[in-house]
Design an enzyme around this catalytic site. Structure first.
Site, PDB file in Angstrom:
ATOM      1  CG  ASP A 112      24.105 -48.750  54.116  1.00  0.00           C
ATOM      2  OD1 ASP A 112      24.451 -48.195  55.173  1.00  0.00           O
ATOM      3  OD2 ASP A 112      24.453 -49.901  53.796  1.00  0.00           O
TER       4      ASP A 112
ATOM      5  CG  ASP B 147      35.011 -47.995  55.280  1.00  0.00           C
ATOM      6  OD1 ASP B 147      34.565 -48.508  56.328  1.00  0.00           O
ATOM      7  OD2 ASP B 147      34.444 -47.053  54.682  1.00  0.00           O
TER       8      ASP B 147
END
Length: 244
Positions: free
Chosen positions: A132, A11
């Site tokens: 998500d 990330d």
């Protein structure tokens, strides 16, 4: 049973390799200042894919950590899937031409599903959809907003569209090492014909084993984040469990 593909995660925030807690940008832990170095470590660990997310891009709606992603692509030869702020056909094309093997679309999948379907036609098996989930609904804009659509409804939008995978993340577990939501991932996998990749909360090899052992449609893959950085999962043991 088919082997489960494990995707170590990088990330990116401000050019660095970080992990967030529950997607909160203010709760970022820096694990490596060199994303390319981290990518090479994951290759040496034996992983066959890499999962990369441009966190700044996800919030801003455009690619931000471009240099960091390019450095990763130049440093390794295994395939990379990339998400975060990619919301146009031009953006998708640019990253595929740059060497990304699979582009992950999230916010745009909620707001403009036809664009996603067109992308899947133009680049077969190179488009994935991020699902998500927070409080039963799909989050958007780098998890800063919440839509009124649930995971299964979103997933079914893309049946027969040529989407390579649905990447389902339980935001409440992401980065928390609390265990994967096998039930939630499994419900989506059973509801669609698209391969499903589990993300969020994978804390131990036992989580991989639980995903493999569930009855119903096989889970195609799992994303490993903080568990690798914190050492609660050893790559060699995870890869063995995924191959069984």
């Amino acid at each position: 049973m088919a082997p489960m593909i494990l995707y170590p995660a990088i990330d990116l925030k401000d050019g660095q390799c970080v992990r967030l807690l529950h997607g909160d940008m203010d709760k970022a832990t820096v694990f490596n200042n060199s994303p390319a170095d981290q990518a090479q470590r994951f290759v040496k660990d034996g992983f066959s894919w890499l999962h990369v997310v441009d966190l700044n891009g996800a919030i801003e709606g455009k690619s931000v950590n471009t240099d960091a992603v390019q450095s990763i692509l130049e440093s390794i030869s295994i395939p990379v899937q990339l998400g975060g702020g990619i919301r146009t056909l031009e953006g998708i094309e640019a990253w595929i031409e740059a060497g990304v093997s699979r582009v992950i679309l999230g916010t745009i999948a909620v707001h403009d599903p036809e664009l996603v379907k067109k992308a899947a036609r133009l680049w077969p098996e190179q488009i994935a959809v991020a699902v998500d989930v927070r409080d039963g609904k799909v989050a958007v804009d780098g998890w800063t907003g919440l839509s009124d659509i649930d995971a299964i409804t979103l997933g079914k939008r893309f049946e027969d569209a040529g989407v390579a995978a649905l990447i389902v993340t339980d935001i409440s577990r992401d980065g928390a090492l609390t265990g994967v939501n096998v039930e939630g991932v499994g419900e989506l996998a059973d509801a669609v014909s698209i391969p499903v990749i589990a993300s969020g909360g994978v804390a131990a090899v036992a989580d991989i084993e639980r995903l493999k052992a569930r009855k119903g449609v096989e889970i195609a893959g799992a994303i490993l984040g903080r568990s690798l950085y914190a050492g609660t999962i050893k790559p060699s043991e995870a890869l063995v469990a995924a191959a069984l």
